[in-house]
Design an enzyme around this catalytic site. Structure first.
Site, PDB file in Angstrom:
ATOM      1  N   HIS A  74      41.812  40.654  60.214  1.00 63.21           N
ATOM      2  CA  HIS A  74      40.515  40.165  59.725  1.00 63.21           C
ATOM      3  C   HIS A  74      39.392  41.171  59.891  1.00 63.21           C
ATOM      4  CE1 HIS A  74      41.727  35.861  59.309  1.00 63.21           C
ATOM      5  NE2 HIS A  74      42.601  36.207  60.253  1.00 63.21           N
ATOM      6  N   LYS A  90      25.227  33.214  58.594  1.00 63.70           N
ATOM      7  CA  LYS A  90      26.470  33.832  59.067  1.00 63.70           C
ATOM      8  C   LYS A  90      26.189  34.373  60.453  1.00 63.70           C
ATOM      9  CE  LYS A  90      26.200  36.567  55.396  1.00 63.70           C
ATOM     10  NZ  LYS A  90      27.496  36.659  54.760  1.00 63.70           N
ATOM     11  N   ARG A  91      27.225  34.840  61.142  1.00 62.79           N
ATOM     12  CA  ARG A  91      26.980  35.452  62.448  1.00 62.79           C
ATOM     13  C   ARG A  91      25.981  36.599  62.326  1.00 62.79           C
ATOM     14  NH1 ARG A  91      30.140  33.873  66.870  1.00 62.79           N
ATOM     15  NH2 ARG A  91      28.835  35.372  67.955  1.00 62.79           N
ATOM     16  N   LYS A 134      26.148  43.053  58.759  1.00 62.28           N
ATOM     17  CA  LYS A 134      25.861  42.007  57.770  1.00 62.28           C
ATOM     18  C   LYS A 134      24.439  42.129  57.213  1.00 62.28           C
ATOM     19  CE  LYS A 134      29.068  38.755  59.999  1.00 62.28           C
ATOM     20  NZ  LYS A 134      30.055  38.266  59.013  1.00 62.28           N
ATOM     21  N   THR A 140      33.587  34.163  53.797  1.00 64.96           N
ATOM     22  CA  THR A 140      34.006  32.880  53.227  1.00 64.96           C
ATOM     23  C   THR A 140      32.791  32.014  52.908  1.00 64.96           C
ATOM     24  OG1 THR A 140      34.379  32.188  55.508  1.00 64.96           O
ATOM     25  CG2 THR A 140      36.329  32.718  54.206  1.00 64.96           C
ATOM     26  N   LYS A 159      31.759  29.313  49.722  1.00 60.87           N
ATOM     27  CA  LYS A 159      31.172  27.968  49.823  1.00 60.87           C
ATOM     28  C   LYS A 159      29.930  27.873  48.951  1.00 60.87           C
ATOM     29  CE  LYS A 159      32.919  27.962  54.465  1.00 60.87           C
ATOM     30  NZ  LYS A 159      32.646  28.374  55.835  1.00 60.87           N
TER      31      LYS A 159
HETATM   32  C1  26Q Z   1      38.522  39.299  70.493  1.00 60.39           C
HETATM   33  C2  26Q Z   1      38.772  39.687  71.807  1.00 60.39           C
HETATM   34  C3  26Q Z   1      37.943  39.256  72.833  1.00 60.39           C
HETATM   35  C4  26Q Z   1      36.893  38.400  72.544  1.00 60.39           C
HETATM   36  C5  26Q Z   1      36.653  38.017  71.238  1.00 60.39           C
HETATM   37  C6  26Q Z   1      37.454  38.479  70.215  1.00 60.39           C
HETATM   38  C7  26Q Z   1      37.184  38.073  68.817  1.00 60.39           C
HETATM   39  C8  26Q Z   1      36.911  36.758  68.495  1.00 60.39           C
HETATM   40  C9  26Q Z   1      36.641  36.381  67.202  1.00 60.39           C
HETATM   41  C10 26Q Z   1      37.225  38.988  67.778  1.00 60.39           C
HETATM   42  C11 26Q Z   1      36.970  38.600  66.469  1.00 60.39           C
HETATM   43  C12 26Q Z   1      36.681  37.286  66.168  1.00 60.39           C
HETATM   44  C13 26Q Z   1      36.393  36.799  64.811  1.00 60.39           C
HETATM   45  C14 26Q Z   1      36.430  37.541  63.727  1.00 60.39           C
HETATM   46  C15 26Q Z   1      36.068  36.992  62.415  1.00 60.39           C
HETATM   47  O1  26Q Z   1      35.590  35.880  62.290  1.00 60.39           O
HETATM   48  N1  26Q Z   1      36.285  37.767  61.354  1.00 60.39           N
HETATM   49  C16 26Q Z   1      35.967  37.294  60.026  1.00 60.39           C
HETATM   50  O2  26Q Z   1      37.112  36.646  59.509  1.00 60.39           O
HETATM   51  C17 26Q Z   1      36.832  36.021  58.279  1.00 60.39           C
HETATM   52  C18 26Q Z   1      38.058  35.258  57.858  1.00 60.39           C
HETATM   53  O3  26Q Z   1      39.057  36.132  57.428  1.00 60.39           O
HETATM   54  C19 26Q Z   1      36.401  37.050  57.242  1.00 60.39           C
HETATM   55  O4  26Q Z   1      36.001  36.354  56.092  1.00 60.39           O
HETATM   56  C20 26Q Z   1      35.231  37.886  57.756  1.00 60.39           C
HETATM   57  O5  26Q Z   1      34.944  38.924  56.844  1.00 60.39           O
HETATM   58  C21 26Q Z   1      35.564  38.462  59.122  1.00 60.39           C
HETATM   59  O6  26Q Z   1      34.440  39.133  59.656  1.00 60.39           O
END
Ligand code: 26Q
Length: 846
Positions: free
Chosen positions: A387, A578-579, A584, A684, A688
């Site tokens: 991702h 979004k985050r 972004k 995503t 929406k």
């Molecule tokens: C990893 C290790 C330690 C702590 C946290 C994490 C961690 C947690 C969540 C790393 C990444 C995430 C989330 C990533 C994320 O949401 N990525 C998004 O995924 C979406 C679905 O595929 C995409 O549409 C987005 O582009 C992407 O940024």
């Protein structure tokens, strides 16, 4: 259930070989619960009085929600039981989706509609002087995720159930979900999300299915009589994993799949050991350590390296879930012959990639399979979804830390790597550099385990989440692996469920679509294409815009409620939610608002516009938090200026979550998708908004590329550098020169330099603005700003012509079919999972 039935809980399915069948259960209980208005009303009253012990006239509001939810849950139960049995006993193949995050949001409205109870239940509640809307608002969001990745998992589960695909979600039951955000003097403040404090109606604890997960200890080598050397992982600190099942109802098809969330608790053995040593407090503390594992969701959406608790969480999820899958398999099988053909484990990013060594460990150590057989099984069942393209977000764990926490899995990782490096050496002889780059364990003085490499080596399928993203993975980050195993790489463009993100969150548009196309579009999104011929029809346009205006009024009410700021539904609703992340570029949107503001002050008129920004920043991400403060400072100046009050508003809406998006996306006119090209894997939210008839202003990044392809240039405002241009621009990048040659940019930055937006935080504001002006700005904000301002001017010109704009809006919805997760899941199933749909026993479904 009929009181004459004699089935005890211990005999229920999944617990023993002599399973009770669905037919046995229904033989005792041939009559399903009623779904007519009167039965539902009686059910709500009964739950008030009997389950909850409250009097309907005087109950606290929360019990209203609970009684309704329990009544709905009752009607899901038999479908759930039937589905579970069908999956465990008769489907030839099953997918386990492993994810650290599920951003489910609220469940009630979704369950009511998917069970087709909405009309009768509304009437029942009306007779009780209640409304669905009121009940729904009392449910807490299940916010067990950060953002895109977690919500994607939730949309996948919905579509799998709706397509009758046998897919079980496995995750963690975090006691505290994504933090609640408030804004204090413009700054983000985090509060814990105690989402379980009033109980969670939708979960079912299943202690009988608990298992143990090991940590720490050491590995003993034992030579058996026959000369075999076996590895025993001993002296471990064990933690008990208790599953809580959450039902996932399909869309009016009788299917109810399962999301199984693991809760960590102390084991009795462990306590006993400490107690015997006389260490009462140590025993209690140890219990805490065990319970800590599922205590809190890490609120970072890019990996935060090195936290041992996070590693414990990941291994806990993986080990419990794999043990569960093996347990279920062994209920009906003597050995692992056929296991690979019957399973797929889809890894949601690298977070569950310890599944690779853990499955090996369970098969080799616990079930005594030879290594090669176990490896053959493992690499036939694991599939990995990536991702992110951000190199800093790729997970690495120090070998020392993994080795101490998980000694036996670490040995297995090293053995996997040893064999893998042999394979690389023979496939790419002499290419030592590549071997070092590809190694799972880095060749550094302080080696790290590269989780993406572990996932790739252990998986038969590796996919990105949008066409551009998958292409960039193959060409960049994973080029070496693509050279070695090209057939493993594939693309699966993300989607969103049209049920939550159109049908249920936008009832006004749903009614219009039902009237125009017939209600079957909900299950067959291609039907939306039939809107195209109506895109210019004035009377259809009028109805379309009336729906949009009503939705904008609802959002305006939410904004006023949370911020006190009033906006008019006549304004252009320009939304970026979004985050919070530098890539972004929420800053672009803010700088444009400043541009419009300064224009208005100089007497240049603009169309009335409401700019809405919302999103959470990781608590440790200083720059993202500073950007929130800058947005709020700018908003403060704009919103307090009477001269521009009817022309421009800028709001940062606090505590963005799934439920907020359900109000926001139906009300947006313009969807801001403005990441630096090559940084957003997919996005995503963009989908929406599109589904709900917002027009996108966006860069050629992630799935924006495919949205543009679907709607064409006429219905999409594209701007900015492309991926191919970005690297060139970075060399010799001189933002100050770009600013100097564009009067608009000069004016924006001068306004910041004048202190207009400082609000007593000059240094903070300057640090954000200077970062954008720096030649080292990795996000190239200033490089894209002139084109962005030009493109916003084109947006405004279109907005001035309502018929032109409305056509674009309609075309966006009309072209959104391919962004349904129903399509995404069919793609996964065709290329990766190869599942047959669940066949329910032949009986009538209400
Ligand atoms: C990893 C290790 C330690 C702590 C946290 C994490 C961690 C947690 C969540 C790393 C990444 C995430 C989330 C990533 C994320 O949401 N990525 C998004 O995924 C979406 C679905 O595929 C995409 O549409 C987005 O582009 C992407 O940024």
């Amino acid at each position: 259930m009929n009181s004459t039935n004699n089935i005890s809980a211990a005999e229920l399915p999944g617990t023993a070989r002599n399973m009770v069948t669905v037919d046995d259960v229904w033989a005792h209980d041939p009559i399903s619960l009623g779904t007519d208005k009167d039965s539902l009303r009686q059910a709500v009253v009964d739950h008030f009085e009997r389950t909850l012990g409250r009097d309907i006239d005087h109950a606290a509001a929360h019990y209203l929600y609970k009684a309704v939810a329990l009544s709905v849950r009752d009607r899901m139960m038999e479908h759930w039981l039937v589905t579970r049995q069908a999956v465990e006993s008769s489907v030839p193949r099953h997918t386990c989706y492993l994810s650290m995050e599920y951003l489910m949001g609220r469940a009630l409205r979704n369950a009511v509609h998917n069970l087709d109870l909405q009309d009768e239940l509304s009437r029942a509640l009306e007779e009780l002087g209640l409304t669905m809307e009121k009940a729904e608002l009392l449910e807490a969001d299940a916010g067990l995720g950060n953002g895109g990745l977690g919500r994607l998992a939730a949309c996948f589960l919905d579509s799998c159930a709706s397509l009758a695909l046998p897919v079980t979600g496995y995750g963690l039951r975090y006691r505290y979900g994504m933090f609640r955000q408030s804004i204090d003097n413009g700054f983000q403040v985090e509060r814990p999300d105690n989402w379980l404090h009033e109980g969670h109606v939708w979960e079912l604890e299943r202690p009988e299915l608990s298992c143990h997960v090991r940590f720490g200890g050491r590995v003993e080598l034992i030579t058996e009589l026959n000369g075999n050397v076996i590895h025993r992982w001993v002296d471990t600190d064990d933690v008990r994993a208790v599953p809580f099942d959450v039902p996932v109802p399909g869309y009016q098809n009788g299917i109810v799949n399962t999301l199984r969330l693991w809760n960590s608790t102390a084991t009795d053995e462990f306590n006993l050991h400490e107690f015997n040593a006389g260490g009462y407090t140590e025993a209690v503390a140890a219990k805490n350590a065990a319970e800590n594992i599922s205590m809190v969701l890490y609120p970072n959406d890019a990996s935060e390296n090195g936290k041992v608790l996070r590693l414990r969480q990941q291994y806990f999820l993986v080990s419990a879930s794999l043990q569960d899958a093996l347990r279920i398999w062994l209920l009906q099988n003597e050995d692992f012959e056929g296991f690979a053909e019957a399973h797929c484990f889809q890894l949601n990013d690298t977070h569950p990639s310890l599944a690779v060594p853990e499955l090996m460990r369970l098969l080799v150590d616990n079930h005594r399979l030879p290594w090669d057989d176990a490896w053959s099984i493992t690499t036939q069942v694991m599939a990995y979804t990536n991702h992110t393209l951000l190199p800093e977000a790729l997970e690495c764990w120090s070998l020392d830390m993994i080795g101490a926490l998980l000694p036996r899995p670490t040995e297995i990782i090293q053995e996997i790597n040893r064999r893998f490096l042999e394979e690389v050496a023979s496939a790419m002889p002499g290419e030592h550099q590549k071997q070092a780059e590809m190694s799972i364990v880095s060749f550094d003085a302080h080696p790290v385990v590269r989780m993406a490499h572990l996932a790739i080596v252990g998986s038969f399928s590796i996919n990105g989440v949008a066409a551009l993203h998958s292409k960039l993975l193959k060409e960049g980050l994973f080029a070496n692996f693509n050279q070695l195993w090209p057939a493993r790489f594939n693309n699966k463009t993300n989607g969103v469920t049209q049920r939550r993100w159109l049908a249920y969150c936008n009832p006004g548009l749903t009614t219009l679509l039902d009237d125009t196309l017939g209600a079957q579009w909900v299950g067959r999104m291609e039907e939306l294409e039939r809107l195209k011929p109506m895109a210019d029809d004035p009377s259809f346009q009028a109805r379309w815009m009336a729906v949009k205006t009503a939705n904008k009024q609802s959002l305006a009410a939410l904004v006023e409620d949370r911020t006190g700021i009033q906006v008019s539904a006549d304004m252009l609703f320009d939304v970026q939610v979004k985050r919070m992340h530098e890539y972004k570029r929420q800053l672009l949107c803010t700088l444009h608002a400043v541009h419009v503001y300064l224009d208005l002050l100089e007497g240049h008129d603009h169309e009335p516009r409401f700019v809405l920004i919302a999103g959470k920043a990781a608590p440790g991400y200083y720059m993202a938090k500073s950007i929130i403060k800058v947005i709020n400072n700018v908003a403060q100046v704009i919103n307090n200026d009477k001269r521009t009050a009817d022309r421009l508003k800028l709001v940062f809406l606090p505590d963005y979550n799934v439920s907020a998006m359900e109000v926001i996306c139906p009300a947006a006119d313009l969807s801001e998708q403005v990441s630096t090209a090559g940084k957003e894997a997919s996005g995503t939210g963009n989908m929406k908004f599109m589904m709900n008839g917002a027009v996108t202003i966006g860069t050629l990044d992630g799935a924006n590329v495919e949205i543009l392809e679907a709607v064409d240039h006429e219905n999409f405002f594209q701007f900015g550098l492309t991926v191919d241009e970005v690297d060139g621009v970075r060399r010799g990048y001189a933002p100050s020169a770009i600013i100097a040659r564009d009067a608009r940019l000069k004016r924006i930055f001068e306004a910041f330099d004048s202190g207009l937006f400082d609000a007593g935080e000059a240094e903070l504001v300057r640090s954000v603005i200077d970062a954008a002006r720096s030649p080292h700005d990795a996000w190239l904000t200033v490089a894209d700003l002139p084109d962005y301002l030009d493109t916003q001017a084109r947006v405004e010109a279109s907005w001035k012509q309502p018929a032109v704009w409305t056509r674009k809006s309609i075309m966006n919805t009309a072209c959104s079919a391919r962004f349904s997760t129903d399509r995404t899941m069919q793609d996964y199933n065709r290329d990766i999972w190869r599942l047959q749909s669940i066949e329910l026993p032949d009986r009538e479904i209400d």
